[in-house]
Motif scaffolding. Sequence first.
Motif, PDB file in Angstrom:
ATOM      1  N   GLU A 176       2.400   7.490 -12.836  1.00  0.00           N
ATOM      2  CA  GLU A 176       2.497   7.908 -14.165  1.00  0.00           C
ATOM      3  C   GLU A 176       1.103   8.500 -14.619  1.00  0.00           C
ATOM      4  O   GLU A 176       0.126   7.788 -14.142  1.00  0.00           O
ATOM      5  N   ASN A 177       1.008   9.680 -15.275  1.00  0.00           N
ATOM      6  CA  ASN A 177      -0.174   9.995 -15.851  1.00  0.00           C
ATOM      7  C   ASN A 177       0.353  10.380 -17.444  1.00  0.00           C
ATOM      8  O   ASN A 177       1.084  10.014 -17.997  1.00  0.00           O
ATOM      9  N   ALA A 178      -0.688  11.027 -18.175  1.00  0.00           N
ATOM     10  CA  ALA A 178      -0.523  11.232 -19.479  1.00  0.00           C
ATOM     11  C   ALA A 178       0.575  12.091 -19.721  1.00  0.00           C
ATOM     12  O   ALA A 178       1.300  12.124 -20.766  1.00  0.00           O
ATOM     13  N   ASN A 202      -2.605  17.599 -12.081  1.00  0.00           N
ATOM     14  CA  ASN A 202      -3.830  17.782 -12.860  1.00  0.00           C
ATOM     15  C   ASN A 202      -4.261  16.954 -14.031  1.00  0.00           C
ATOM     16  O   ASN A 202      -4.894  17.173 -14.959  1.00  0.00           O
ATOM     17  N   SER A 203      -3.478  15.708 -13.866  1.00  0.00           N
ATOM     18  CA  SER A 203      -4.057  14.965 -15.161  1.00  0.00           C
ATOM     19  C   SER A 203      -4.226  13.588 -14.331  1.00  0.00           C
ATOM     20  O   SER A 203      -3.369  13.170 -13.337  1.00  0.00           O
ATOM     21  N   PRO A 204      -5.258  12.804 -14.409  1.00  0.00           N
ATOM     22  CA  PRO A 204      -5.610  11.534 -13.792  1.00  0.00           C
ATOM     23  C   PRO A 204      -4.369  10.710 -13.904  1.00  0.00           C
ATOM     24  O   PRO A 204      -3.780  10.586 -14.739  1.00  0.00           O
ATOM     25  N   LEU A 205      -4.025  10.025 -12.635  1.00  0.00           N
ATOM     26  CA  LEU A 205      -3.036   8.993 -12.651  1.00  0.00           C
ATOM     27  C   LEU A 205      -3.532   7.780 -13.579  1.00  0.00           C
ATOM     28  O   LEU A 205      -4.390   7.143 -13.354  1.00  0.00           O
ATOM     29  N   ASN A 206      -2.714   7.578 -14.543  1.00  0.00           N
ATOM     30  CA  ASN A 206      -3.063   6.601 -15.298  1.00  0.00           C
ATOM     31  C   ASN A 206      -2.969   5.096 -14.792  1.00  0.00           C
ATOM     32  O   ASN A 206      -3.416   4.172 -14.892  1.00  0.00           O
ATOM     33  N   ARG A 207      -1.645   5.252 -14.105  1.00  0.00           N
ATOM     34  CA  ARG A 207      -1.306   3.869 -13.345  1.00  0.00           C
ATOM     35  C   ARG A 207      -0.049   4.201 -12.648  1.00  0.00           C
ATOM     36  O   ARG A 207       0.427   5.280 -12.685  1.00  0.00           O
ATOM     37  N   TYR A 208       0.201   3.189 -11.503  1.00  0.00           N
ATOM     38  CA  TYR A 208       1.371   3.176 -10.946  1.00  0.00           C
ATOM     39  C   TYR A 208       2.219   2.142 -11.352  1.00  0.00           C
ATOM     40  O   TYR A 208       1.714   1.057 -11.746  1.00  0.00           O
ATOM     41  N   ILE A 209       3.505   2.097 -11.432  1.00  0.00           N
ATOM     42  CA  ILE A 209       4.380   1.073 -11.804  1.00  0.00           C
ATOM     43  C   ILE A 209       5.326   0.750 -10.432  1.00  0.00           C
ATOM     44  O   ILE A 209       6.014   1.492 -10.028  1.00  0.00           O
ATOM     45  N   SER A 213       0.925  -1.005  -0.067  1.00  0.00           N
ATOM     46  CA  SER A 213      -0.090   0.062   0.121  1.00  0.00           C
ATOM     47  C   SER A 213       0.986   1.141  -0.058  1.00  0.00           C
ATOM     48  O   SER A 213       2.041   1.021   0.461  1.00  0.00           O
ATOM     49  N   TRP A 214       0.346   2.408  -0.712  1.00  0.00           N
ATOM     50  CA  TRP A 214       1.258   3.698  -0.531  1.00  0.00           C
ATOM     51  C   TRP A 214       0.110   4.728  -0.430  1.00  0.00           C
ATOM     52  O   TRP A 214      -1.190   4.583  -0.574  1.00  0.00           O
ATOM     53  N   ALA A 215       0.718   6.098  -0.252  1.00  0.00           N
ATOM     54  CA  ALA A 215      -0.216   7.146  -0.359  1.00  0.00           C
ATOM     55  C   ALA A 215      -0.195   7.755  -1.705  1.00  0.00           C
ATOM     56  O   ALA A 215       0.734   7.775  -2.397  1.00  0.00           O
ATOM     57  N   GLN A 216      -1.464   8.325  -2.124  1.00  0.00           N
ATOM     58  CA  GLN A 216      -1.467   8.905  -3.510  1.00  0.00           C
ATOM     59  C   GLN A 216      -0.812  10.252  -3.541  1.00  0.00           C
ATOM     60  O   GLN A 216      -1.145  11.013  -2.681  1.00  0.00           O
ATOM     61  N   PRO A 217      -0.071  10.553  -4.329  1.00  0.00           N
ATOM     62  CA  PRO A 217       0.653  12.000  -4.492  1.00  0.00           C
ATOM     63  C   PRO A 217      -0.097  12.772  -5.387  1.00  0.00           C
ATOM     64  O   PRO A 217      -1.110  12.580  -5.714  1.00  0.00           O
ATOM     65  N   MET A 226       2.109  -3.161 -13.541  1.00  0.00           N
ATOM     66  CA  MET A 226       1.349  -1.942 -13.611  1.00  0.00           C
ATOM     67  C   MET A 226       0.323  -1.863 -12.883  1.00  0.00           C
ATOM     68  O   MET A 226      -0.715  -3.168 -12.917  1.00  0.00           O
ATOM     69  N   VAL A 227      -0.413  -0.896 -12.187  1.00  0.00           N
ATOM     70  CA  VAL A 227      -1.440  -0.973 -11.249  1.00  0.00           C
ATOM     71  C   VAL A 227      -2.093   0.247 -11.890  1.00  0.00           C
ATOM     72  O   VAL A 227      -1.697   1.263 -12.033  1.00  0.00           O
ATOM     73  N   PRO A 228      -3.602   0.096 -11.820  1.00  0.00           N
ATOM     74  CA  PRO A 228      -4.405   1.354 -12.220  1.00  0.00           C
ATOM     75  C   PRO A 228      -4.304   2.410 -11.267  1.00  0.00           C
ATOM     76  O   PRO A 228      -3.992   2.413 -10.018  1.00  0.00           O
ATOM     77  N   GLY A 229      -4.483   3.648 -11.823  1.00  0.00           N
ATOM     78  CA  GLY A 229      -4.043   4.999 -11.177  1.00  0.00           C
ATOM     79  C   GLY A 229      -5.037   5.196 -10.105  1.00  0.00           C
ATOM     80  O   GLY A 229      -4.779   5.905  -9.059  1.00  0.00           O
ATOM     81  N   HIS A 230      -6.191   4.502  -9.915  1.00  0.00           N
ATOM     82  CA  HIS A 230      -7.267   4.829  -8.969  1.00  0.00           C
ATOM     83  C   HIS A 230      -7.044   4.162  -7.749  1.00  0.00           C
ATOM     84  O   HIS A 230      -7.626   4.355  -6.683  1.00  0.00           O
ATOM     85  N   THR A 231      -5.994   3.287  -7.601  1.00  0.00           N
ATOM     86  CA  THR A 231      -5.664   2.363  -6.511  1.00  0.00           C
ATOM     87  C   THR A 231      -4.807   2.632  -5.751  1.00  0.00           C
ATOM     88  O   THR A 231      -3.772   3.285  -6.216  1.00  0.00           O
ATOM     89  N   THR A 232      -4.396   2.547  -4.394  1.00  0.00           N
ATOM     90  CA  THR A 232      -3.433   2.653  -3.339  1.00  0.00           C
ATOM     91  C   THR A 232      -2.955   1.325  -2.976  1.00  0.00           C
ATOM     92  O   THR A 232      -2.174   1.376  -1.926  1.00  0.00           O
ATOM     93  N   GLU A 233      -3.542   0.443  -3.218  1.00  0.00           N
ATOM     94  CA  GLU A 233      -2.873  -1.030  -2.806  1.00  0.00           C
ATOM     95  C   GLU A 233      -2.764  -1.764  -3.958  1.00  0.00           C
ATOM     96  O   GLU A 233      -3.674  -2.027  -5.196  1.00  0.00           O
ATOM     97  N   ALA A 234      -2.043  -2.856  -3.922  1.00  0.00           N
ATOM     98  CA  ALA A 234      -1.907  -3.518  -5.043  1.00  0.00           C
ATOM     99  C   ALA A 234      -1.030  -4.984  -4.726  1.00  0.00           C
ATOM    100  O   ALA A 234      -0.137  -4.995  -3.580  1.00  0.00           O
TER     101      ALA A 234
END
Length: 2048
Positions: free
Chosen positions: A1001-1003, A951-958, A943-947, A975-983
Amino acid sequence: MAHNMPNERLKWLMLFAAVAVFATAISTTNAANPPDADQKGPVFLKEPTNRIDFSNSTGAEIECKSSGNPMPEIIWIRSDGTAVGDVPGLRQISSDGKLVFPPFRAEDYRQEVHAQVYACLARNQFGSIISRDVHVRAVVSQHYEEDIHKAFVIRGNSAILKCDIPSFVADFVNVISWHTDQDESFYPDAEYDGKYLVLPSGELHIREVGPEDGYKSYQCRTKHRLTGETRLSATKGRLVITEPVGSVSPQFSGNGNQEHITLLRVPLNGSLALMCPAQAYPVPYFRWYKFIEGTTRKQAVVLNDRVKQVSGTLIIKDAVVEDSGKYLCVVNNSVGGESVETVLTVTAPLSAKIDPPTQTVDFGRPAVFTCQYTGNPIKTVSWMKDGKAIGHSEPVLRIESVKKEDKGMYQCFVRNDQESAEASAELKLGGRFDPPVIRQAFQEETMEPGPSVFLKCVAGGNPTPEISWELDGKKIANNDRYQVGQYVTVNGDVVSYLNITSVHANDGGLYKCIAKSKVGVAEHSAKLNVYGLPYIRQMEKKAIVAGETLMVTCPVAGYPIDSIVWERDNRALPINRKQKVFPNGTLIIENVERNSDQATYTCVAKNQEGYSARGSLEVQVMVLPQIVPFAYEDVINMNDSIDLFCQIQKGDRPIKVHWSFERSPSDYEKMGFDLLQPQMRTNRISSKTSMLSIPSASPAHTGRYTCIASNQAGTTSYGVDLTVNVPPRWILEPTDKAFAQGSDAKVECKADGFPKPQVTWKKAVGDTPGEYKDLKKSDNIRVEEGTLHIDNIQKTNEGYYLCEAINGIGSGLSAVIMVSVQAPPEFTEKLRNQTARRGEPAVLQCEAKGEKPIGILWNMNNMRLDPKNDNRYTIREEILSAGVMSSLSIKRTERSDSALFTCVATNAFGSDDASINMIVQEVPEMPYALKVLDKSGRSVQLSWAQPYDGNSPLNRYIIEFKRSRASWSEIDRVMVPGHTTEAQVQKLSPATTYNIRIVAENAIGTSQSSEAVTIITAEEAPSGKPQNIKVEPVNQTTMRVTWKPPPRSEWNGEILGYYVGYKLSNTNSSYVFETINFITEEGKEHNLELQNLRVYTQYSVVIQAFNKIGAGPLCDEEKQFTAEGTPSQPPSDTACTTLTSQTIRVSWVSPPLESANGVIKTYKVVYASSDEWYDETKRHYKKTASSDTVLHGLKKYTNYTMQVLATTAGGDGVRSVPIHCQTEPDVPEAPTDVKALVMGNAAILVSWRAPAQPNGIITQYTVYSKAEGAETETKTQKVPHYQMSFEATELEKNKPYEFWVTASTTIGEGQQSKSIVAMPSDQVPAKIASFDDTFTATFKEDAKMPCLAVGAPQPEITWKIKGVEFTANDRMRLLPDGSLLIKSVNRQDAGDYSCHAENSIAKDSITHKLIVLAPPQSPHVTLSATTTDTLTVKLKPHEGDTAPLHGYTLHYKPEFGEWETAEVSVESQKQNIEGLLCGSRYQVYATGFNNIGAGEASDILNTRTKGQKPKLPEKPRFIEVSSNSVSLHFKAWKDGGCPMSHFVVESKKRDQIEWNQISNNVKPDNNYVVLDLEPATWYNLRITAHNSAGFTVAEYDFATLTVTGGTLAPLDGGSGHGNVHARIPLPAWMPEWLDLNFMVPLIATVVVVAVGICVVCVALSRRRADDMRGGQKDVYYDVVYNQTMGPGATLDKRRPDLRDELGYIAPPNRKLPPVPGSNYNTCDRIKRGRGGGLRSNHSTWDPRRPNLYEELKAPPVPMHGNHYGHAHAHAGNVECHYRHPGMEDEICPYATFHLLGFREEMDPTKAMNFQTFPHQNGHAGPVGPGHAGTMLPPGHPGHVHSRSGSQSMPRANRYQRKNSQGGQSSIYTPAPEYDDPANCAEEDQYRRYTRVNSQGGSLYSGPGPEYDDPANCAPEEDQYGSQYGGPYGQPYDHYGSRGSMGRRSIGSARNPGTGSPEPPPPPPRNHDMSNSSFNDSKESNEISEAECDRDHGPRGNYGAVKRSPQPKDQRTTEEMRKLIERNEAGTKQLQLQQTNGAGFTAYDTMAV
């Protein structure tokens, strides 16, 4: 209206008359009780389908289910209404109402069964309903072939190939594909733009045919939908392509240019092809049109996705009903045109529904049923009530006034030619109604005239009925004599009466009362007979309409009446067929006609006296008018004039004629708005003709015109329907319209006419009117009833529209209008997001559509944006065709530009705005707070905290991760979807260290990496499979498995080892797994040998690695066979056939596959002549692979013995049973030798020897003689075969003669012998005619040696035997013919015998050799080697054997077992005896055998296998003490070379006497804890260790620790030792050396030695009498041993767990302490046999003692004197303490003891005492026949043969002679084996060795019976030596096997004052098997002594039964009895000793 229905429906009605009656009856009975609410008529739940097609091979079931209350009955009926019954095998009705057609043979097809229309009828008391028609069609499998004919086509045109399917299967066979000879395949539903297309109807369409298409051939593949059979067409079709010559106008193939019209039916949603098969050149152009329904106008067919045109073929997919209609294909080219019509009907399934489904209507009220139906086409609508047609064909059924009979089930049927559908509804009656019922009525009455008559009728019903009266059918009215009255009773009944005052004869007749209400009618009639003359009442004139039936009854009065007749014109009726007259006066005339039947009829009534009365009846026949049918065929258009003529054909005048006109509701629709009164006029042209004229037809004239004619007979009518066609007329013509954009537009367009016009809308192509196209169906545009609807109209909908109304009359109407759209400004996008990267330029655009001009302004965050204020912003505008575009440019975006920009547009019609959400974007920040939530072996949860997302939706976390030793350049990512903070990171390796970090990562881009975290994954079970697995056979029962570990990456931890599983392949059994530890050496292979496998059997092996978590996956199954073994069964069905004198065919059948144990490669045939069969060296071998072979080169006429064996790679298998064949005889060889001896001057004696190879049975000899030198003929003389000499006489003196001899068999004469010449002479020297020969005699048979001599004078004959002159004796004598006879030959007679003949002239001699064949003498047996389980012995034959030895029989037995034998071949020098018990004594001897029989036995070899009893451990290593328990470490014991079987553990407190058994079956590998001890207490512990060599007893003393863990002070000042016993304390006055521990054994030993010497002396003195070895050894004496067991006591030498069961068991029901010092013996001894048979042991010796049978061992030195009890005493003080190693636990020699077990049978005071025998080998004293093992009173006569210790060595089968066929000669009968009777059963104690000579001579008796050991049925395991005395308590009484429980005073010499504790007396014996007590030890399978003592036989036999763990080995008492009867119980022997005076009497039993 019935005539309007199809005729076939009328057939159905026949059945339903009965149904209607049934329904009426029910309704009548139920009317009084209306049905409850839950009662209802039948309704179909499951109705059969319209068509049932099935194959004769499958059959069919047709289900019909209905519901109703009560449950309806199902009846199947035919179309004609008759019920259907069962036709055996073809049709049956099942109990659940199904109609079943079973599969049937083709020849059983019956059309009336298998091609029939059926229906299902459901009925209950409320009505009946019928299902739709069910067309059943059975299809018999018939051969059919599809054909494809050539198709002729002009190049460039399209071709259609048709697959011709025979008509009888066409309905069931469909084309599924087409195939060419170039492997091309085409299937339906392919693309439409290809060259080849399979049409929906199965044809192959080929477009644009070219020359190359002519080279292909085409086949179709079809499928039968019933049978599923597919087949390829039998013929191949081709295209015949013609090149066009000039131009060709379109022509339709095959039809010339006739008029074409095709009918096509296709189901709804099906696909279809309308074909237009025209050919032309140039290639024509095809157009398709569809006619507007009901008109001649047509429209072009609109092509779209659903409707396609391929060349001339129109293809419609997903057909809808609207596609139905008439289509026209028009074909044109430059030369001409042609057309073809096709009528398409799209059939939709029919369905119907009646509304309402049920209704309840009161009497007199109307009821309406409406039939709603769907489907296409619909031909007829019909109605039925309760299964009966009611002649109504309209959709609506109306009943104006409901009556009682109207209730029931109504059905509406809709039909077309293909199918039908039905719906049902129920009409129930409302209210409570009861039809009238006559409750009471008058009866027939006969009376005299005068009195009054009172007739009464009582009727009931609801409503109350009215009652009326009739007399002879005429209503009675009140008058002066007839009075009718009625009243209603209190219960509602009506009482009516008729009073007749002073009745006359004329009042007689039939009176009837009629009760009538609206619900129904009831009536009653009876005659009133009044005596008087006949009288006929007046009859009124009867008028009847022609064609009807006249029925009239003559109204006769008077009584009695004799006859009533009818007359016409004075003629009695009947006078024709139509007339019928009945005795009661009724006249019936059918089908009345005016001409023949209008007349006056007279009724004549007579009585017996001849008085008569007459009455007349005038009958008038009236004729109804009859109208000639008329019709109007022409089409009627507007303004046409019409004349209708109504002509009356017949009828009574005057006739009135008038016309009626009426319109139906549909006619009003046709008329539309024209409701004017139509103009028409009528004109009566003549009396019979009327005309209706319509001068000018108009729509109002549409309707039905009916001509109505009426006269006094009635009225008739006839009508026709006229329809006036009207061209379309505008009702509402459309005009131009303007609509606001977005509104819902509606433009009306209405027209009328007849037929009703079809109104369509079209839109102009482009912006100008002219060309129009159909409106595309869409969501917002639709046409409803001519009105055009455009929802949410837009600019795109602007344009010109055409409304057209067409009905085929005239040219139709059309109107063009303009639809315009007025638009305010509009933004297509109201709100959108726009993004830009920070620092980059951006452009924002707004496009407004609408009427120009349009102005646009910009706002930012709702504030006016002015570019002048900020030079970063620029605004531009651009005019577009549809509106205006405005652009806002930003040079360089900043974060402040993230705002809402709005543009506002305005024009004359309104305004609009749009917003743009501007978002300035950047890369996100780095994620933080990375934590590990959870981890496993292969995954980790993070788990982590969202940074900040920039101003661009987080596409994913790597998520980046790597192994700890790798660098960050070698990483894996998740690769983890940007809307989650657990993987969860997966696919990690277990037990591995990882570094993990995360990037957002965002756009725009990616953030920096977070800080890394380090984790170690958990271990998991291995995921890899072991590698390089090899399974190789080692031998026949062993396989070696080798493998390597799984890949290191798949260990998932450290591998601890492997599980190797194996099982039989091809079985469902589970694997047997073995565990192998891991080898740490790198690259080292693991291996495991799997042993004890089956021979040549395939095993499946799997391996899995395991670590501390668990086991990994199983490797792939490896299969391997064990090495091939040898076949375990011989070839079967071996047979031999003699072919010739030197060839034999041998055949056989392979052994069973399961016994081959390998692949049989060859067979070996072993053969030899039967005489030489015993000699292995003389045997021949022939190999062959086949199952028979021919043996060549055999001796002629010889018996051959043959065996066959199969050979595998493992070696030779078992040989078959020998078979025997004899070669055919042949001609013999020449006689071996010939002699010619002169006998005188005219005689010569010719003698000869038989041929060496007679090749058959010699039948005769032929002696040939010939005078030498002369031409004389040869003389022959035949001599019988037994005569070996011939005397030739009448010879000439001194003339030489030549002689030779031949032998003959049945085959013929053989070769001639050598010739010999002799000359008759006066001189006759002595000569011997006999030849030297060798004679073989069998032992004890007589031998005769011939010596035939000639000579003159007669020669003297003398014999020499082995060179010594013969002198006659009683065995040998000389016979008169010179032969020597030897009687009863023995071995010493063998040798040379010479015969001498001598006279004065000469002397001669011959020498014979005599060979004596005798059984072999005893062979030499020596021991070669021993191991723990094998003995190797050497065998050598006796030097003196003359006959060839055939083999040996090796006999061996363990000391407590039975004899076993092994056959040994004569070549074997050494023989291994395997599978023996470790550390056990064995006895071995051998006998030889030859073809005479079995020989003498060798000396007995006494030996033992290696191994010793268990050895004591050190006490500290064995015992570990705590405060309340003691742990015993059994691994500290050494097994002495023989594996340990179990331990017995006993303990007691030190001051107690009784021992407590803790367990009697402790396994050797376990530690054992003795619990529940008291702290700080001294205990004694006794351990008995068992192995197959014996047992060892150890006794320890120990003290438990205190509660605090402290120890107690040691005994005797700490000098005590666990294995040493304390001395017995002595009084001070006794000398020290007088220790009882020393003195008692010493005295006992001295006494034993003394008695032993005596016994040896006695034995030696008797030995000479017994020992016959110096003679011929016909009888042997025994080697004497200390003890043995009976033959029934064989130990199973193959059972490794044999000794597991030797634990001690306390006797049941007695409190007997388990003291080793007490010599108990349990039944366990008796049960040492395999798997639980019955055996004996001896209570007095330990069967496992190693030193027990060392013959020369000196007896132990006694330390004290022993007291020997004698036979007269009950019990003496028997104590014996041996200190000799290994003898500690023996029973005392000569100890007297009691046998337990005679508690009921014997008085304890009379119990038999038995005495044991000394230990050393010697004979007991005088032993009598009472019992060989008991001490008898002195002077008792002794036995010839004696043994001590009940030895059970068997006798050899001395002279058992075996012939080559395995038989047994009768010369020597083998003596019986010794049997041991000590076996809880009876035994033959009087077996003798017997010898019978061949003449049946005298009987030789050998020694007496076997010794019986009585000490055998007692508790086991109690053979412990009694040295455990002293302070540990005194030994207990000895318990024997049968006596009552005796008592000894023990220790009286060494411990005076201390008595032995006496066990309590035993309870009464219980003979119930179920009450056997068993030991508490859960592992014990032993049997108690009580069971051993149980009565098993008729004389109180006590056998021991073991509960065997193998159920197959268990034998119940009953089984044992049966086995005894069959002599099959094996070698186990049951014996019983029964007392008889002072000894035992033994009884003969079968040995079991």
